[in-house]
Motif scaffolding. Structure first.
Motif, PDB file in Angstrom:
ATOM      1  N   PHE A 107      -5.360  -2.184   6.782  1.00 46.49           N
ATOM      2  CA  PHE A 107      -6.357  -2.720   7.713  1.00 46.49           C
ATOM      3  C   PHE A 107      -7.776  -2.667   7.152  1.00 46.49           C
ATOM      4  O   PHE A 107      -8.593  -3.536   7.473  1.00 46.49           O
ATOM      5  CB  PHE A 107      -6.293  -1.960   9.041  1.00 46.49           C
ATOM      6  CG  PHE A 107      -5.093  -2.320   9.873  1.00 46.49           C
ATOM      7  CD1 PHE A 107      -5.044  -3.521  10.565  1.00 46.49           C
ATOM      8  CD2 PHE A 107      -4.001  -1.478   9.947  1.00 46.49           C
ATOM      9  CE1 PHE A 107      -3.930  -3.867  11.327  1.00 46.49           C
ATOM     10  CE2 PHE A 107      -2.884  -1.808  10.705  1.00 46.49           C
ATOM     11  CZ  PHE A 107      -2.847  -3.007  11.388  1.00 46.49           C
ATOM     12  N   ALA A 108      -8.071  -1.683   6.306  1.00 48.09           N
ATOM     13  CA  ALA A 108      -9.437  -1.542   5.799  1.00 48.09           C
ATOM     14  C   ALA A 108      -9.669  -2.273   4.486  1.00 48.09           C
ATOM     15  O   ALA A 108     -10.815  -2.612   4.160  1.00 48.09           O
ATOM     16  CB  ALA A 108      -9.765  -0.054   5.605  1.00 48.09           C
ATOM     17  N   ILE A 109      -8.588  -2.529   3.727  1.00 44.57           N
ATOM     18  CA  ILE A 109      -8.766  -3.129   2.400  1.00 44.57           C
ATOM     19  C   ILE A 109      -7.965  -4.417   2.249  1.00 44.57           C
ATOM     20  O   ILE A 109      -8.534  -5.480   1.957  1.00 44.57           O
ATOM     21  CB  ILE A 109      -8.358  -2.124   1.294  1.00 44.57           C
ATOM     22  CG1 ILE A 109      -9.173  -0.835   1.407  1.00 44.57           C
ATOM     23  CG2 ILE A 109      -8.549  -2.756  -0.079  1.00 44.57           C
ATOM     24  CD1 ILE A 109      -8.697   0.268   0.486  1.00 44.57           C
ATOM     25  N   SER A 127       0.824  -1.211   0.000  1.00 42.73           N
ATOM     26  CA  SER A 127       0.000   0.000   0.000  1.00 42.73           C
ATOM     27  C   SER A 127       0.858   1.260   0.000  1.00 42.73           C
ATOM     28  O   SER A 127       0.546   2.245  -0.684  1.00 42.73           O
ATOM     29  CB  SER A 127      -0.918   0.007   1.224  1.00 42.73           C
ATOM     30  OG  SER A 127      -1.969  -0.915   1.091  1.00 42.73           O
ATOM     31  N   PHE A 128       1.941   1.220   0.767  1.00 38.34           N
ATOM     32  CA  PHE A 128       2.860   2.359   0.827  1.00 38.34           C
ATOM     33  C   PHE A 128       3.411   2.651  -0.569  1.00 38.34           C
ATOM     34  O   PHE A 128       3.478   3.808  -1.017  1.00 38.34           O
ATOM     35  CB  PHE A 128       3.998   2.030   1.798  1.00 38.34           C
ATOM     36  CG  PHE A 128       4.798   3.224   2.262  1.00 38.34           C
ATOM     37  CD1 PHE A 128       4.391   4.528   2.026  1.00 38.34           C
ATOM     38  CD2 PHE A 128       5.982   3.023   2.968  1.00 38.34           C
ATOM     39  CE1 PHE A 128       5.143   5.618   2.467  1.00 38.34           C
ATOM     40  CE2 PHE A 128       6.749   4.095   3.414  1.00 38.34           C
ATOM     41  CZ  PHE A 128       6.326   5.386   3.156  1.00 38.34           C
ATOM     42  N   TYR A 129       3.809   1.597  -1.275  1.00 36.14           N
ATOM     43  CA  TYR A 129       4.335   1.750  -2.633  1.00 36.14           C
ATOM     44  C   TYR A 129       3.282   2.364  -3.556  1.00 36.14           C
ATOM     45  O   TYR A 129       3.580   3.268  -4.349  1.00 36.14           O
ATOM     46  CB  TYR A 129       4.784   0.395  -3.160  1.00 36.14           C
ATOM     47  CG  TYR A 129       5.359   0.432  -4.557  1.00 36.14           C
ATOM     48  CD1 TYR A 129       6.661   0.870  -4.790  1.00 36.14           C
ATOM     49  CD2 TYR A 129       4.600   0.025  -5.648  1.00 36.14           C
ATOM     50  CE1 TYR A 129       7.197   0.904  -6.069  1.00 36.14           C
ATOM     51  CE2 TYR A 129       5.118   0.052  -6.937  1.00 36.14           C
ATOM     52  CZ  TYR A 129       6.415   0.496  -7.139  1.00 36.14           C
ATOM     53  OH  TYR A 129       6.928   0.527  -8.417  1.00 36.14           O
ATOM     54  N   LEU A 130       2.043   1.876  -3.452  1.00 38.59           N
ATOM     55  CA  LEU A 130       0.988   2.367  -4.345  1.00 38.59           C
ATOM     56  C   LEU A 130       0.623   3.820  -4.073  1.00 38.59           C
ATOM     57  O   LEU A 130       0.394   4.594  -5.007  1.00 38.59           O
ATOM     58  CB  LEU A 130      -0.253   1.494  -4.219  1.00 38.59           C
ATOM     59  CG  LEU A 130      -0.202   0.111  -4.873  1.00 38.59           C
ATOM     60  CD1 LEU A 130      -1.529  -0.602  -4.679  1.00 38.59           C
ATOM     61  CD2 LEU A 130       0.123   0.223  -6.355  1.00 38.59           C
ATOM     62  N   TRP A 131       0.572   4.208  -2.811  1.00 38.61           N
ATOM     63  CA  TRP A 131       0.109   5.557  -2.477  1.00 38.61           C
ATOM     64  C   TRP A 131       1.170   6.631  -2.687  1.00 38.61           C
ATOM     65  O   TRP A 131       0.847   7.760  -3.070  1.00 38.61           O
ATOM     66  CB  TRP A 131      -0.356   5.613  -1.013  1.00 38.61           C
ATOM     67  CG  TRP A 131      -1.718   5.073  -0.767  1.00 38.61           C
ATOM     68  CD1 TRP A 131      -2.048   3.955  -0.068  1.00 38.61           C
ATOM     69  CD2 TRP A 131      -2.961   5.627  -1.224  1.00 38.61           C
ATOM     70  NE1 TRP A 131      -3.407   3.766  -0.050  1.00 38.61           N
ATOM     71  CE2 TRP A 131      -3.990   4.780  -0.747  1.00 38.61           C
ATOM     72  CE3 TRP A 131      -3.302   6.746  -1.982  1.00 38.61           C
ATOM     73  CZ2 TRP A 131      -5.336   5.033  -1.017  1.00 38.61           C
ATOM     74  CZ3 TRP A 131      -4.646   6.993  -2.244  1.00 38.61           C
ATOM     75  CH2 TRP A 131      -5.641   6.149  -1.768  1.00 38.61           C
TER      76      TRP A 131
END
Length: 644
Positions: A340-342, A300-304
């Motif tokens: 945590f949400a996705i 997620s860090f990479y994507l955002w």
């Protein structure tokens, strides 16, 4: 599980290694400048680390299931979809309103095309096919980072059928086949890094060996278990860390990558994965809670992080070091929420059914595809700026952008490897008549030609410019500009044949320190032409986001177009350095900065008509601004021609 297949247990240090990889990539994209240098310029090797980890973990799953007779394509790709698509689609959907508000039509169309390609895991091909010179700057492409996902998914479309085939036909040779493919891909990467650097960087054939490196480790571990030689386990993880550290420090934009030298970070990653034990110091660091925590949210860090930085640069123009830290924290916070949400819920088959995943992902993909197809087919939704277009003609910029390397007197001006042959064609087209003015340099020099043509006649101008080729002899051009190694000497060799009355030298000067190259040429190679030379200083540089985007943003905020805006500070430092060289060596010099700027602010237009913008991107002059500049220095040019 069949006998002979060893289990691969969860290893927290591998998650910690993911953290190292994503931190390196994020810091690289942030472009921090400390003491005048970017200490994280080699951070792009974090992607190579990701590839090795992915190859190791996914191959282990495939091989265990194949050996147990439980492998299913449906289950495998369902797991991939649950792992990759939910957060990816959320990020892609989130970028749409920001792109709609802040991106100009040309950039918006490129963005829409990349989004469509990302949906089909082919964005690596999309970005490879883009002309890196005419396309938007890389840092301003919100979905550029999806190329690595495309490489991975292309690999995992091909890899499972290969494993199944090997298992049926000759399972004992599986490792040997992996190794042969590894070597073939590595050698191809070495070749492509010189022959076609962009293809090597973006496409699977030159990247597959990095994923196969992890696959080889997985196969060895499943067959034999990881070796526990005490000395090697104590020593080799540290060697792996050292290799990664050296790579991050030594690698930069001039490094041929991927190539044989990329084996350094790949080998470093392999050593860490293979030799780390539960008691080793490297394991304790990488397996610590902070590293594992970042590793868990690394996808997620990479994507955002990349779209956040891209849109910030589009909107704010220049980012301070404080801005960059804030943006990293925002990206990290969003990655935690996404995890945590996705990520966790969608990967839980008991919580979310296959049917729901398929329906929801399909619907989301269809919506994103429909929106982006509309944007692309409408040329970047040009109707968003109809009112602004009446004041500043966006279509004119686009036409300038597409036409700037068209033929001039039969002289094609682009990144052509046969540029020397093209210069020969120029001579044939020009005939025996000598030209009064010879223009040498890159596309920035080419932008002077409309003005020179207007005041001195096309028949009196000879153009010897090549895209991306600063006018430096004895300069080590990077691999992606290797055509310049032939084009620049060939251009200067034209001086004797043409025997012009005036030699105009201009280019995109990257830094004040580069003035030493001009100085060396004036003192040595060009000393006999001193009285014929005219050095054109740097053009005002508005930053990689470009003047059109800056004006659009200003207009969106205030409904007016400012007459002046600040150029980046480096422009004035470079101008001062080149002016000093010309003064020291008593060579004629004219300054676009002096013409267009005053006290740090530079004019945005050279007239009131919609096509009178000063630059159509970060610095290239338009036809009207070229005429404006040459007219402003015409008296100096006339004096030089009279002296001759």
């Amino acid at each position: 599980m069949k006998q002979g297949i060893h289990a691969i247990k969860y290893r927290p240090e591998v998650d910690g290694l993911r953290a190292v990889a994503v931190i390196a990539v994020v810091l690289y994209h942030a472009q921090f400048v400390i003491g005048g240098v970017d200490p994280f310029v080699g951070g792009y090797i974090g992607v190579d680390v990701f590839f090795v980890i992915s190859g190791y973990l996914i191959t282990a799953i495939i091989l265990k299931e194949v050996a147990a007779g439980t492998f299913s394509y449906a289950s495998f790709y369902e797991r991939r979809a649950r792992r990759i698509l939910p957060v990816l689609f959320v990020v892609m959907a989130t970028t749409i309103p920001f792109a709609w508000l802040w991106m100009l039509p040309k950039a918006m169309k490129e963005y829409a095309g990349s989004a469509i390609a990302s949906l089909f895991f082919s964005s690596n091909v999309w970005f490879w096919q883009e002309d890196s010179y005419t396309a938007e700057p890389s840092a301003l492409k919100p979905l550029l980072h999806t190329w690595s996902l495309s490489v991975e998914e292309q690999f995992y479309l091909l890899f499972p059928p290969l494993v199944l085939l090997l298992w049926k036909v000759s399972r004992r040779h599986t490792l040997a086949v992996f190794f042969v493919l590894f070597l073939v891909s590595l050698l191809f990467a070495q070749y492509q890094s010189s022959a076609s650097p962009d293809a090597a960087f973006f496409l699977l054939p030159a990247r597959g060996w990095e994923l196969l490196a992890g696959a080889i480790l997985a196969k060895l571990e499943l067959d034999r278990g990881r070796q526990s030689h005490r000395l090697m386990c104590a020593f080799m993880p540290a060697v792996g860390v050292l290799l990664l550290s050296i790579s991050m420090i030594v690698f930069d934009h001039t490094t041929q990558h991927p190539s044989l030298i990329t084996a350094l970070p790949v080998l470093g990653t392999m050593l860490i994965i293979w030799y780390c034990t539960s008691e080793g110091p490297v394991t304790k660091v990488l397996g610590s809670k902070p590293f594992v925590a970042i590793g868990l949210v690394s996808y997620s860090f990479y994507l955002w992080h990349f779209p956040i930085f891209a849109f910030a640069r589009i909107k704010l123009v220049e980012l301070t070091e404080s801005d960059k830290i804030v943006l990293i924290l925002v990206a990290l916070a969003l990655s935690v929420v996404s995890y945590f949400a996705i990520e966790r819920p969608t990967r839980n088959r008991k919580l979310i059914s296959r049917r729901f995943i398929v329906v929801s992902l399909s619907a989301t993909a269809a919506c994103v595809l429909a929106i982006q197809t509309h944007v692309y087919s409408s040329e970047g939704a040009t109707h968003r700026f109809n009112e602004f277009n009446d004041l500043v003609d966006l279509n004119y910029w686009r036409e300038e952008n597409e036409a700037r390397f068209t033929n001039y007197d039969g002289c094609a001006l682009g990144k052509r490897s046969d540029i020397v042959a093209l210069y020969s064609e120029c001579r044939q087209n020009e005939g025996d008549k000598s030209r009064r003015i010879l223009v040498i340099g890159d596309s920035h020099a080419r932008m002077l030609v409309p003005g020179l043509t207007k005041f001195y006649g096309k028949e009196n101008i000879a153009v010897r410019t090549a895209s991306g080729c600063e006018p430096y002899l004895n300069y080590e051009f990077r691999e992606s500009h290797k055509h310049c190694r032939h084009a620049v000497p060939a251009a200067f060799e034209e001086i004797e044949r043409i025997n012009p009355e005036l030699i105009v030298i201009a280019g995109f000067y990257r830094g004040a320190s580069d003035a030493k190259f001009i100085r060396q040429q004036l003192e040595n190679d060009l000393a006999s032409y001193q009285n014929k030379l005219l050095i054109v200083g740097p053009l005002p540089n508005f930053g990689e986001e470009g003047l059109p985007r800056i004006l659009q943003n200003e207009y969106a905020l205030s409904r007016t177009i400012p007459h002046e805006i600040a150029a980046i500070k480096r422009t004035f430092e470079i101008e001062k350095a080149y002016r000093q060289v010309a003064r020291d060596l008593d060579v004629a010099y004219v300054s676009p900065v002096e013409t267009f700027c005053n006290a740090g602010s530079c004019r945005t237009k050279v007239g009131e008509s919609p096509d009178a913008i000063a630059a159509w991107d970060y610095a290239h002059l338009t036809h009207k601004s070229s005429i404006f500049f040459i007219e402003s220095v015409r008296a100096q040019i006339d004096d030089l021609l009279k002296n001759e």
